[in-house]
Design an enzyme around this catalytic site. Structure first.
Site, mmCIF file in Angstrom:
data_model
loop_
_atom_site.group_PDB
_atom_site.id
_atom_site.type_symbol
_atom_site.label_atom_id
_atom_site.label_comp_id
_atom_site.label_asym_id
_atom_site.label_seq_id
_atom_site.Cartn_x
_atom_site.Cartn_y
_atom_site.Cartn_z
ATOM 1 N N HIS A 186 -6.891 -4.559 -1.271
ATOM 2 C CA HIS A 186 -6.063 -5.796 -1.704
ATOM 3 C C HIS A 186 -6.117 -6.477 -2.733
ATOM 4 O O HIS A 186 -6.079 -7.640 -2.664
ATOM 5 C CB HIS A 186 -6.237 -6.623 -0.195
ATOM 6 C CG HIS A 186 -5.956 -5.986 1.142
ATOM 7 N ND1 HIS A 186 -6.722 -5.123 1.574
ATOM 8 C CD2 HIS A 186 -4.883 -6.048 1.958
ATOM 9 C CE1 HIS A 186 -6.399 -4.646 2.901
ATOM 10 N NE2 HIS A 186 -4.986 -5.394 2.775
ATOM 11 N N HIS A 216 0.926 -1.301 0.221
ATOM 12 C CA HIS A 216 -0.033 -0.046 0.167
ATOM 13 C C HIS A 216 0.906 1.378 0.142
ATOM 14 O O HIS A 216 0.215 2.385 0.178
ATOM 15 C CB HIS A 216 -0.903 -0.113 1.215
ATOM 16 C CG HIS A 216 -1.781 -1.474 1.487
ATOM 17 N ND1 HIS A 216 -2.614 -1.538 0.328
ATOM 18 C CD2 HIS A 216 -1.758 -1.994 2.419
ATOM 19 C CE1 HIS A 216 -3.116 -2.727 0.838
ATOM 20 N NE2 HIS A 216 -2.753 -3.112 2.198
#
Ligand code: ADP
Ligand code: ADP
Ligand code: MG
Ligand code: MG
Ligand code: MG
Ligand code: MG
Lengths: 329, 214, 329, 214
Positions: free
Chosen positions: A215, A57
């Site tokens: 995700h 991320h």
């Protein structure tokens, strides 16, 4: 899979080394267990902020370690929550005597691992759980996910901690910002997790995933690809129905890219989203556009809106000096 | 009947092989309704246990279970890491100062599964590893109370786990990542349930073939 | 093609509006002709820096307009040089009486359009031509391309102009920085220009393009995909042979992503590149890692090295306050 | 013989159609060894000219050419925008205070092509639009000097352009973007040469069918 990579096992470790070296004026890397901490710790008595989560991320969270934001970040493997020993070691390394505030995105793995650490930690601590993803109903069985709103909590609470707010105040502030924040994302492609070597899902040329997390997983629904105005309208309406900003309300508008979406598109999205709220009399007092909470190489973007008050504006504007967010310092 | 921790290296090896053999299938399950990392996560833990294999076999059960729990806790990560960590640490605690016989094991395992429920704020029917662990614990306790052979007991537990994993297919996920998909989670087996079943089957097979009293 | 877009014709215009609105504290957008200029102009007598080029490389150049860097940027259509009327209007809008320095990447289109503007402009002006791409031989028929090294020239000369250097000094400094800078890039995929709707070239799963520019075009050669260490070695060697940094030499190491390469990979590349030069005794005094000179959604990256002296380090460290590069301000 | 600028709207329309019809093919050429934007660039300029079509036909040749040049200069962008801008501005200057007859046109076009060579620091044989413009200018001047019919002249110029564009295939690019590809530029036709040829053909066809004296 085409990536710059040597081995799957060494990717995270070497990347962290590169990150720490490239930003040696701001951060330090601890090995075994992994955490990133400020090169210069805050003043004695300061509440320290620790966040973390799966890697992939970036710049979240390591890129937000530094003056006015996080004191440490615990990177897990790619898309995998970090482990309690990381949080414990990080807490001990950065503790200034004012207690520890954990900032946790609401995912089962993150919640449980941070919970275990919090139970074991012998320093006073509290946790702010971020759950800003309005693609899920408020009543969802495990609550909503934490997504791009997390950095807003980290920035503002970081400023408050820097200015001397105590643990209870930081915790209350974090909860308040979280409640004032709503996000929702859309994906045009999935992403490729290095260990798996192929995209997590396939999407047709004329499809998009609406309501995705960060995700690379499927979203709430697969919809026919729409134009930018229609997509932004869809996202903005979901947020608007949640936060119900009134005319005259000041807000922070954050357009976040998931990694592979060019800035030219993110700024188009910002233009359309700003129009949406301006037409409703909402005042866009602050903005942030860029790839901040990413899903590796996913093409897609999310909108985040935070209802602002004077205090929150002051905290947003306060100096911050991290790898990924920097102003006034 | 008592089994020595010396059996552990063989069990760890059998688990490693079972997960490896099913890696692609399980990853597909986790990609369908999760984020696809479950096998990789578990394998990181299994490799850490393999590295400790030799020394582990020399400890007593309470200590060894605690140690396995701590190792999994700090290597697996994700939801499953915290849950397996919690499971084994609790089993270790439950065995402390106990004779590690079958009833003690069955009780300790049941306590471990309870701790997983607490940690995960989850119960049976939510499409998670608990849909295998709960029936397996139940079966183990039933069999431990009844006076059946070890082979029968192992077969019962293995079967309970298999039934459990299959049952997740029809469940709507209400915990874990799959819950975010709502109705889209229907029709898929839960990856964590599947690996729990694979590990239980591997453990049972090793014990069954270990020449322990039947 | 999957992009956030309404119509091809409105993309650039609406995106510029979004950019200007999101950064209204730093920049202003001029319509007809398009240019981005500082919201607060520099002091009287200051040399003004104007750059520009095709769009699709964001944040370059608009993201570098602001205190301590550019005074204005002229965005062309995607991958298409801007037109002389843009440079002329920009120059007139930001002129402070100290003359205009154009910073131009060496592409036929950019060179010729800036040249026409320079000929027509009635304000004293000079041009720094950036040609840092060492994938091409120095003797190339039209000289080497300008790529990611451009921002280094813009940053350092921007700092000098802010501190009062005159036009001749700024021009000489820019040329010196350009000569001290070398870059080379590699692509794992092409990119999709919105007006065309499909990738500019196709590349096999086991291929990479070595020596690419920043327009999604083919590189010097198609090579079999290699691992990160081998790729970095290839890139670093090309730069090393050009600049020949000696042991003890201070350098700035810049790893630039082309748009779709995750930070985790860029930091891995940085780690490997830093190792390469550290092993040779070179001192990495400054670094920059991120997506700064992009090719829309191309997956790939470039390395840039600049040989530093004390003055250049001071200029690099000087305050800068732009949308994409910010410190000390 | 003199032609009035009133023919321009028809010429612009014919050019627009020719480029549109060949858009995909030319874009493929530019994607192979350039950056693929050439057609889009030109079309932006052509649209701008179409918007000015009505007023343009009312001006005199010197002014109209200058105006076309400025319009192309500020709308096309890229290498071709500056070059076509330079071409037409120079033609306009060359026609100033001249009777716009064939010899004057031929001379002005030749001067325009010279200005393109200067602006582009390029010459024949470098795989650019000049490989069409130079032979076309040459042919125009030859024919203007010789006393052949307008139809013959138009056929000659059209043919020179066609020969020119085909010749770029075997050339190694040494100017423009394609030069970065080195040997990889061999075997491809230059996109800018192709559109120059298409435009020349379109102009010739309109004049040929305009009923101008043959
Ligand atoms: N709250 C929970 N309670 C029990 N089991 C859970 C819970 N959340 C997730 N699980 C189990 O964990 C598995 C996922 O593990 P893993 O993929 O390793 O972690 P993550 O979901 O963090 O990526 C799921 O398939 C499910 O069986
Ligand atoms: N230096 C030059 N001299 C003459 N013609 C050139 C030169 N550079 C490029 N060209 C021509 O311009 C064409 C490319 O135009 P275009 O694609 O619109 O611009 P860009 O190359 O900037 O993308 C080439 O195909 C070539 O014919
Ligand atoms: Mg995970
Ligand atoms: Mg998972
Ligand atoms: Mg171009
Ligand atoms: Mg082109």
């Amino acid at each position: 899979m085409k990536k710059f990579i040597n081995t799957i096992d060494s990717l995270l470790e070497d990347s962290l080394k590169g990150f720490a070296k490239a930003h040696a004026d701001i951060v330090e890397l601890n090995q075994e267990p992994h955490f990133i901490k400020r090169a210069k710790l805050g003043s004695p008595g300061k509440v320290v902020l620790i966040s973390g989560g799966g890697s992939g991320h970036e710049p979240l969270h390591s890129g937000f370690v530094g003056l006015g934001m996080l004191d440490a970040a615990c990177p897990g493997q790619i898309f995998t929550s970090p482990t309690p020993d990381q949080m414990l070691a990080a807490a001990e390394a950065v503790d200034q005597g004012g207690g520890v505030l954990f900032i946790v995105k609401n995912y089962a793995g993150d919640v449980m691992n941070f919970e275990i650490a919090a139970e074991m930690l012998e320093i006073p601590n509290a946790t702010v759980l971020v759950n800003d993803d309005v693609s899920l109903p408020k009543t969802h069985s495990i609550g909503r996910r934490g997504v791009a709103g997390t950095l807003i909590v980290e920035k503002m609470v970081g400023a408050a901690a820097e200015a001397g707010a105590d643990l209870a105040a930081c915790k209350a502030l974090g909860d308040r910002i979280n409640q004032s924040t709503a996000s929702i994302g859309v994906a045009l492609t999935s992403c490729t997790v290095p260990a798996l070597g192929k995209p997590t899902f396939d999407l047709g040329d004329q499809e998009m995933e609406m309501g995705v997390g960060i995700h690379g997983e499927h979203g709430r629904e697969t919809l026919p690809l729409a134009n930018a105005s229609e997509i932004v309208e869809h996202l903005a309406r979901a947020i608007d129905e949640e936060l119900k900003p009134q005319p005259g309300q000041s807000v922070l508008l954050h357009v976040n890219g998931f990694g592979a979406t060019p800035l030219i598109e993110l700024h188009l999205i910002y233009h359309l989203a700003a129009q949406y709220w301006e037409q409703r009399g909402v005042v866009i007092a602050r903005s942030l556009v860029g790839n901040f909470t990413t899903s590796l190489d996913m093409a897609g973007a999310s909108l985040t809106l935070t209802l602002l008050d004077e205090e929150m504006i002051r905290l947003w504007d306060a100096p911050v000096n991290t790898a990924a967010l920097r102003w006034g310092a | 009947m008592q089994i020595s921790p010396e059996i552990l290296p063989r069990i760890i090896q059998a688990i490693a092989e079972a997960i490896e053999k099913n890696a692609e299938a399980v990853t597909q399950l986790d990609q369908a309704i999760g984020d696809g990392d479950h096998v990789v996560n578990l394998q990181r833990g299994i490799h850490a246990l393999q590295a400790q294999s030799a020394e582990i076999g020399q400890l007593d059960w309470a200590v060894v279970m605690q140690k396995i729990g701590m190792t999994l806790m700090s290597t697996v990560g994700g939801a499953s890491g915290s849950l397996y960590g919690t499971l084994f640490v609790t089993i270790g605690k439950a065995l402390r100062d106990k004779t590690a016989d079958l009833p003690a094991f069955a009780a300790a395992f049941a306590q471990g599964v309870e701790s997983v429920k607490l940690r995960g704020k989850a119960d049976a029917g939510e499409k998670t590893m608990l849909d295998v662990l709960i029936p397996a614990a139940q079966s183990l306790q039933n069999s431990a109370d009844a006076s059946i052979s070890l082979q029968e007991l192992l077969a019962d537990v293995t079967h309970a786990a298999e039934t459990g994993v299959e049952a997740t297919r029809k469940m709507l996920a209400t915990k874990g990542r799959a819950s975010f998909l709502g109705e889209r989670s229907l029709g898929h087996i839960d990856a964590g349930a599947k690996t729990a079943q694979l590990m239980i089957a591997a453990i049972a097979a090793v014990i069954a073939s270990s020449g322990a009293p039947t």
